[in-house]
Write an enzyme that holds these catalytic residues in place. Structure first.
Site, PDB file in Angstrom:
ATOM      1  N   GLN A  24       0.794  -1.151   0.167  1.00  0.00           N
ATOM      2  CA  GLN A  24      -0.006  -0.090  -0.099  1.00  0.00           C
ATOM      3  C   GLN A  24       0.838   1.311   0.078  1.00  0.00           C
ATOM      4  O   GLN A  24       0.217   2.372   0.201  1.00  0.00           O
ATOM      5  CB  GLN A  24      -1.100  -0.262   1.155  1.00  0.00           C
ATOM      6  CG  GLN A  24      -2.190  -1.008   1.304  1.00  0.00           C
ATOM      7  CD  GLN A  24      -3.096  -0.856   0.004  1.00  0.00           C
ATOM      8  OE1 GLN A  24      -3.288  -0.155  -0.414  1.00  0.00           O
ATOM      9  NE2 GLN A  24      -3.672  -2.015  -0.095  1.00  0.00           N
ATOM     10  N   SER A  48       3.169  -5.618  -5.292  1.00  0.00           N
ATOM     11  CA  SER A  48       2.371  -6.075  -5.908  1.00  0.00           C
ATOM     12  C   SER A  48       1.764  -5.286  -7.325  1.00  0.00           C
ATOM     13  O   SER A  48       1.334  -4.061  -6.879  1.00  0.00           O
ATOM     14  CB  SER A  48       1.096  -6.606  -5.239  1.00  0.00           C
ATOM     15  OG  SER A  48       0.311  -7.384  -6.012  1.00  0.00           O
ATOM     16  N   ALA A  49       1.864  -5.439  -8.332  1.00  0.00           N
ATOM     17  CA  ALA A  49       1.493  -4.574  -9.638  1.00  0.00           C
ATOM     18  C   ALA A  49       0.091  -4.089  -9.584  1.00  0.00           C
ATOM     19  O   ALA A  49       0.113  -2.872 -10.011  1.00  0.00           O
ATOM     20  CB  ALA A  49       1.980  -5.259 -10.779  1.00  0.00           C
ATOM     21  N   THR A  60       8.136 -20.405 -14.987  1.00  0.00           N
ATOM     22  CA  THR A  60       8.451 -19.830 -16.222  1.00  0.00           C
ATOM     23  C   THR A  60       8.124 -18.199 -15.966  1.00  0.00           C
ATOM     24  O   THR A  60       7.240 -18.205 -15.440  1.00  0.00           O
ATOM     25  CB  THR A  60       7.555 -20.121 -17.435  1.00  0.00           C
ATOM     26  OG1 THR A  60       7.840 -21.674 -17.702  1.00  0.00           O
ATOM     27  CG2 THR A  60       7.711 -19.465 -18.877  1.00  0.00           C
ATOM     28  N   CYS A  97     -16.010 -11.031   4.642  1.00  0.00           N
ATOM     29  CA  CYS A  97     -17.274 -11.631   5.227  1.00  0.00           C
ATOM     30  C   CYS A  97     -17.230 -13.121   5.083  1.00  0.00           C
ATOM     31  O   CYS A  97     -16.877 -13.652   4.243  1.00  0.00           O
ATOM     32  CB  CYS A  97     -18.393 -11.300   3.998  1.00  0.00           C
ATOM     33  SG  CYS A  97     -18.750  -9.636   3.920  1.00  0.00           S
TER      34      CYS A  97
HETATM   35  N1  7TS Z   1      -0.464  -6.807   1.480  1.00  0.00           N
HETATM   36  C1  7TS Z   1      -1.522  -5.991   1.472  1.00  0.00           C
HETATM   37  C2  7TS Z   1      -0.993  -4.985   2.435  1.00  0.00           C
HETATM   38  C3  7TS Z   1      -2.482  -5.715   0.752  1.00  0.00           C
HETATM   39  O1  7TS Z   1      -3.407  -4.730   0.979  1.00  0.00           O
HETATM   40  C4  7TS Z   1      -2.882  -6.843  -0.129  1.00  0.00           C
HETATM   41  C5  7TS Z   1      -4.136  -6.848  -0.570  1.00  0.00           C
HETATM   42  C6  7TS Z   1      -1.843  -7.840  -0.201  1.00  0.00           C
HETATM   43  C7  7TS Z   1      -0.944  -7.823   0.621  1.00  0.00           C
HETATM   44  C8  7TS Z   1      -2.212  -9.022  -1.087  1.00  0.00           C
HETATM   45  O2  7TS Z   1      -2.026  -8.662  -2.384  1.00  0.00           O
HETATM   46  P1  7TS Z   1      -1.967  -9.835  -3.455  1.00  0.00           P
HETATM   47  O3  7TS Z   1      -1.155  -9.235  -4.655  1.00  0.00           O
HETATM   48  O4  7TS Z   1      -1.575 -11.039  -2.996  1.00  0.00           O
HETATM   49  O5  7TS Z   1      -3.299  -9.895  -3.780  1.00  0.00           O
HETATM   50  N2  7TS Z   1      -5.313  -5.999  -0.033  1.00  0.00           N
HETATM   51  C9  7TS Z   1      -6.673  -5.914  -0.197  1.00  0.00           C
HETATM   52  C10 7TS Z   1      -7.613  -5.176   0.246  1.00  0.00           C
HETATM   53  O6  7TS Z   1      -7.194  -4.336   1.110  1.00  0.00           O
HETATM   54  N3  7TS Z   1      -8.599  -5.279  -0.158  1.00  0.00           N
HETATM   55  O7  7TS Z   1      -8.644  -6.433  -1.066  1.00  0.00           O
HETATM   56  C11 7TS Z   1      -7.078  -6.874  -1.206  1.00  0.00           C
END
Ligand code: 7TS
Length: 400
Positions: free
Chosen positions: A181, A201-202, A239, A326
């Protein structure tokens, strides 16, 4: 009107990113590890993508950035590899994570706890922030890892990663931070602070889904989680996601370019929107805005279940979030609100609005009107709100 205000969950792909990725599906589709021109056609794109990724976080060439499938994989990798290397072998027995990490850290920590690892879940204070002193207090000579996120996905709270990194360095303990974030919202420079591992994460910064990364400082190399064909220098087999690397590189470059805009224009729009929301009676925001990422608001409307508000907003074409998962039947309280110790009724009332550089003032004006209408409708039918009528001065503190 359709308004997307759930950018902490995922973001729209920047059209420029999409354009750069496109040739890697039906033209340059070779496996980069093969020995022919189909393979070598992919190499310049991979190289350029990786260079942009290194540049965006100011990673030195001698350090590693390993491409993964998502932040969840990167977070799992760090915790599980530390477990294999230090805990399973009996050299250490303890890790620390904040109690409001993303589930990809928390549930991994709980899993390792079940295997015998001691885990400290660092508390957050009344502003939703981890106190660095608590890291110092829990440090032992058996601590193998500290993992504290750069910014929280629900509140947007920015955590003191600089101080925590320094404490870890003093004690010779590896420090991991989930910067999912933070990228594109705050300056992220792996050389400015003491950071050994950094996750991103992209799809959180206008890149594609299904591609993430882990930055690893030289000398802090991890045991692989995925064994196989030894791609990514043997750190992560599988890959290469060529289009993903190209897309993440472009998205990171664009995110760094847009950072100033995010920190000024987006922040200003967020602040004005928040000012207007807070004019509604009995509304609460936990983390002070100067201690938050520029795009996020987690706000409680007393007497209104978060899910009911989402329903009304969705019907108006607006996508927001409760920031809580949820369970199939029970509606779970927001985990950050619970950690802060908010009264039970407030923990269920949190709504997260997360903006992006694509959000417009017109969209926020429209959303404000929809929220105002939803508040009137939902409080009108709320049994709990009937006992705390409008103007009733019952703030968060009064309920502790
Ligand atoms: N870390 C943080 C701080 C995140 O906010 C999220 C996704 C992830 C890891 C996971 O990322 P991913 O690339 O593995 O999907 N956060 C959220 C959210 O706040 N609402 O939906 C996904």
């Amino acid at each position: 009107m359709n308004v997307y205000l759930d950018n902490n969950a995922t973001t729209i792909v920047d059209p420029q990113v999409f354009t750069e990725m496109e040739p890697y599906f039906v033209q340059k589709y070779g496996n980069p590890n093969s020995l022919h021109a189909f393979a070598s056609d992919t190499h310049p794109g991979i190289k350029a993508g990786m260079e942009k990724i290194y540049a965006a976080i100011n990673a030195p060439r001698e350090d590693s950035v390993v491409i993964t499938s998502c932040a969840t994989e990167s977070n799992n990798w760090v915790l599980k590899s530390i477990y294999f290397e230090y805990i399973l072998t009996g050299k250490k027995n303890h890790i620390m994570v904040s109690e409001v990490e993303h589930p990809s850290v928390i549930t991994t920590a709980k899993f390792l706890e079940g295997l015998g690892c001691k885990v400290t879940y660092l508390p957050i204070n009344h502003e939703g922030i981890v106190d660095p002193q608590s890291v110092r207090d829990h440090m032992t000579d058996k601590t193998a890892l500290v993992s504290v996120m750069w910014a929280n996905n629900e509140t947007g709270a920015i955590f003191p990663v600089e101080e925590i990194g320094n404490i870890c360095k003093e004690h010779g303990v590896p420090f991991h931070t989930d910067a999912v974030q933070a990228i594109g919202k705050l300056p992220v420079d792996v050389q400015a602070f003491n950071v050994d591992y950094l996750t991103f994460s992209a799809h959180k910064f206008h890149g594609p889904k299904g591609v993430g990364a882990l930055y690893i400082k030289k000398g802090k190399e991890l045991i692989p989680l995925l064994h196989g064909g030894a791609q990514m220098g043997g750190y992560r087999s599988g890959t290469l996601n060529v289009a993903g690397i190209v897309g993440m590189g472009k998205a990171m470059e664009a995110a760094v370019e847009a950072l100033e805009f995010e920190m000024t224009a987006v922040r200003k729009m967020r602040d004005n929107f928040e000012d207007e929301l807070l004019k509604i009676t009995d509304t609460f925001v936990v983390t002070p805005r100067e201690k938050r990422t520029p795009n996020t608001i987690l706000i409680s409307f007393r007497g209104i279940e978060g899910e009911s508000m989402l329903w009304d907003l969705n019907r108006a074409g607006i996508g927001a979030s409760t920031g809580s998962a949820c369970a199939s039947e029970d509606l779970e309280a927001n985990s950050v609100m619970e950690a802060i110790g908010a009264a039970e009724d407030l923990a269920h009332t949190a709504i997260r609005f997360s903006l992006s550089r694509y959000t417009t003032q017109e969209e926020l004006d429209y959303t404000l009107r929809a929220v105002q209408a939803a508040v009137v409708r939902l409080r009108g039918i709320s049994s709990s709100y009937a006992y705390a009528p409008e103007g009733h001065n019952s703030g968060l503190a009064a309920h502790h």
